[in-house]
Write a protein that holds these residues in place. Sequence first.
Motif, short mmCIF file in Angstrom:
data_model
loop_
_atom_site.label_atom_id
_atom_site.label_comp_id
_atom_site.label_asym_id
_atom_site.label_seq_id
_atom_site.Cartn_x
_atom_site.Cartn_y
_atom_site.Cartn_z
N VAL A 154 0.82 -1.20 0.00
CA VAL A 154 0.00 0.00 0.00
C VAL A 154 0.87 1.26 0.00
O VAL A 154 0.44 2.31 -0.47
CB VAL A 154 -0.96 0.00 1.21
CG1 VAL A 154 -0.19 0.12 2.52
CG2 VAL A 154 -1.97 1.12 1.12
N TRP A 155 2.10 1.19 0.51
CA TRP A 155 2.97 2.36 0.50
C TRP A 155 3.26 2.80 -0.93
O TRP A 155 3.02 3.93 -1.31
CB TRP A 155 4.27 2.07 1.24
CG TRP A 155 5.34 3.11 0.98
CD1 TRP A 155 6.44 2.97 0.20
CD2 TRP A 155 5.37 4.45 1.48
NE1 TRP A 155 7.18 4.12 0.18
CE2 TRP A 155 6.54 5.05 0.97
CE3 TRP A 155 4.54 5.19 2.30
CZ2 TRP A 155 6.90 6.37 1.25
CZ3 TRP A 155 4.89 6.51 2.60
CH2 TRP A 155 6.05 7.08 2.08
N ARG A 156 3.73 1.87 -1.74
CA ARG A 156 4.11 2.25 -3.10
C ARG A 156 2.89 2.51 -3.96
O ARG A 156 2.91 3.38 -4.83
CB ARG A 156 4.96 1.13 -3.72
CG ARG A 156 6.20 0.84 -2.89
CD ARG A 156 7.37 0.41 -3.77
NE ARG A 156 8.56 0.15 -2.98
CZ ARG A 156 9.40 1.11 -2.60
NH1 ARG A 156 9.19 2.36 -2.92
NH2 ARG A 156 10.47 0.80 -1.88
N ASP A 157 1.82 1.77 -3.71
CA ASP A 157 0.64 1.89 -4.56
C ASP A 157 -0.23 3.10 -4.22
O ASP A 157 -0.98 3.59 -5.07
CB ASP A 157 -0.23 0.63 -4.45
CG ASP A 157 0.50 -0.61 -4.95
OD1 ASP A 157 1.48 -0.45 -5.70
OD2 ASP A 157 0.10 -1.73 -4.56
N ASP A 158 -0.15 3.58 -2.97
CA ASP A 158 -1.15 4.55 -2.53
C ASP A 158 -0.56 5.63 -1.63
O ASP A 158 -0.48 6.80 -2.02
CB ASP A 158 -2.27 3.80 -1.79
CG ASP A 158 -3.41 4.70 -1.35
OD1 ASP A 158 -3.38 5.89 -1.67
OD2 ASP A 158 -4.33 4.21 -0.68
N PHE A 159 -0.11 5.28 -0.45
CA PHE A 159 0.16 6.28 0.57
C PHE A 159 1.20 7.31 0.17
O PHE A 159 1.06 8.50 0.45
CB PHE A 159 0.61 5.59 1.87
CG PHE A 159 -0.54 5.09 2.72
CD1 PHE A 159 -1.85 5.12 2.26
CD2 PHE A 159 -0.30 4.56 3.98
CE1 PHE A 159 -2.89 4.64 3.03
CE2 PHE A 159 -1.35 4.08 4.77
CZ PHE A 159 -2.65 4.12 4.29
N GLU B 293 -7.12 -5.26 4.02
CA GLU B 293 -6.69 -4.34 5.07
C GLU B 293 -6.86 -4.96 6.45
O GLU B 293 -6.04 -4.74 7.34
CB GLU B 293 -7.48 -3.03 4.98
CG GLU B 293 -7.06 -2.17 3.77
CD GLU B 293 -7.99 -1.01 3.53
OE1 GLU B 293 -7.57 -0.04 2.87
OE2 GLU B 293 -9.17 -1.06 3.99
N HIS C 130 1.90 8.64 -2.53
CA HIS C 130 1.46 9.60 -3.54
C HIS C 130 0.43 10.59 -3.00
O HIS C 130 0.16 11.61 -3.65
CB HIS C 130 0.85 8.86 -4.73
CG HIS C 130 1.80 7.90 -5.37
ND1 HIS C 130 2.95 8.28 -6.01
CD2 HIS C 130 1.76 6.53 -5.46
CE1 HIS C 130 3.59 7.22 -6.47
NE2 HIS C 130 2.88 6.13 -6.15
N ARG C 131 -0.15 10.30 -1.88
CA ARG C 131 -1.19 11.18 -1.34
C ARG C 131 -0.60 12.52 -0.90
O ARG C 131 0.56 12.61 -0.51
CB ARG C 131 -1.88 10.52 -0.14
CG ARG C 131 -2.66 9.26 -0.48
CD ARG C 131 -3.30 8.72 0.79
NE ARG C 131 -4.11 7.52 0.52
CZ ARG C 131 -5.31 7.31 1.07
NH1 ARG C 131 -5.83 8.19 1.90
NH2 ARG C 131 -5.98 6.21 0.80
N ASP D 200 -8.65 12.62 5.06
CA ASP D 200 -9.35 11.49 4.44
C ASP D 200 -10.24 10.82 5.48
O ASP D 200 -9.77 10.12 6.38
CB ASP D 200 -8.33 10.49 3.88
CG ASP D 200 -9.01 9.31 3.18
OD1 ASP D 200 -10.26 9.28 3.13
OD2 ASP D 200 -8.29 8.43 2.69
N GLY E 167 -5.14 14.45 1.13
CA GLY E 167 -5.17 13.03 0.82
C GLY E 167 -4.96 12.12 2.00
O GLY E 167 -5.23 10.92 1.92
#
Length: 565
Positions: free
Chosen positions: A138-143, A248, A145-146, A155, A151
């Motif tokens: 989830v770090w590379r895919d999401d967090f 999650e 970039h927020r 959120d 974000g």
Amino acid sequence: MRRRPQHATTMGSDRYDRHDGERSPFMVVLGMGCLALVGFLVVVRGVFVAGSHVVEAEVAYETSLSVATWNVAAINNNPFEYWITHHDPAYNSLMEDVQRFVDEPGDRDVPVSDVFTESMFGELKASMEAAGWAGLDVWRDDFRHRKIISGFVKDGTLGKKRLASMPDRVTNTIKTFDGAAPSVAYRPTVINCYGGGDLGDAQTWWARWRAFVFDADIAKAPGGDRVKVYTLFNPIKRSKYPALTEEEERVSIPLQTLAGAIFDGVLVHMMNVLSPTWQALRADMCDKLNRRKDERTLDILATTYKRTDVLFLQEAASSFVAAANANDLGRNYHVVAPSSMDGSRDQNSLVLLKKSRFPDRNRVAEFSDAIVQRLPKGTAAPGDLVALSAVDANDKAYVFASFHGDTNGIQTMPVTDAVHAHVRGAGDSELRAHALVFGLDANTYKVERDGYQGVLPYQADIVAKGMASQRGDTAAIDPAGYTTFNARTYLQPQLNKAVSFAERYTNLNVDHNPKDFILFYRDQLALASTAKDNTGKRRYDEDIMFPTLDFPSDHGISSAVLTVL
């Protein structure tokens, strides 16, 4: 006949003062005349008015009982969590700046990876893998970039999943033991009273944060095994927080660790951008609001309320009980706690009986468990309720109870029912003849809505049981008799509950409610006077949010003088 001075009050007012020792010359003459005329002492309530001050004559034990109820809890860990009335312009300026930073971040709304960097994540991942955790794509895919504010911090989905607030709950301020001596361990963060060194730059903060979570070890009980802080994190269940996905839920422990690290990193970044002196301000607030909280609470009770016959307290920690017994309060009062005090939540209800009024401790019998057994399992947590019988110096028998309701007040009516059933449903038992006084944080709300206990339905319920409260003896009471006025700031992990200062009178998340009650049976006692206090000086200021630096609780004190019928 034994006599004592009573508190001076003004009926129908939220303010009253007392001049101890003053007596009206008129009342002295009147009292002497009555004594000579009838040959025995009849003590009547006389009032001498001098300016705005009201002083009562002596009142016999048989005719009057003075009581007060107070939820003594407030800011337990985070001095910034609630808007407080603070006279230092630096505090007001900082909190306004924080609000603007969150509401309108502009170009300060940088990517998470600018604040919680790739190198920080790499070090965190290594520590988590060493702990046996995996599955953090989830770090590379999401967090990373927020944006830090729009974000991440704002959120609402993260809030519903409790990904930042859950790790904060268990690691913000940890009670630990070195041998038998208790101590406190603070996570390096903005939102507690951490004093383990400067947090003025991100790299320093991060080194201390990672060492605390993964290297420090603590003992949760005297002589207990020492464990790493990260072992305190608990899984988050979809059954309770359905916003979580199945994946999650599976990785909820490492996921909340990552979210908590990012959240703390963003707060440190924001505070250092806004104010180079935030740590000094926090240290002063921690000293007054946290470290000296019990000291100030005890001082108010032992001085301002030193003449009160019975004190009902809620949400008192076990350490508070020990401090009270070692203080002037313990020298003047019997401190009665539940037989099963709560050592984990550490939120206990107490009844304090003035020793001059209730001199024989052997005539005090605590029976909280007998009432709890009447309740459905889980209705009252350990320590929430204490109930006892007591006999005063003139052989008048009473039942006293103190209770702290759940946040929404849903447990309040069932517990009141159980107390009523135990006292009045006991047939010809001796408890029926005991005069009941019940002080409680009922957590009732002015605005009726689903899932919250309204104050008017609760008052109607107690009236139907033959009771009255300090708010009145009918169902038609003023629902705006507030005893709380507080709101969360933007410096806490549940941003969905944050309130801007400008909305402190209008936002539904502001806790501006009539929550505290003193209950009694109408055929046993009558209300002579009542007052409330949010200053510690027997005055209530409707315009201030509290706690303040002088008043250490988020509940006002409700007091009453009751006439024995």
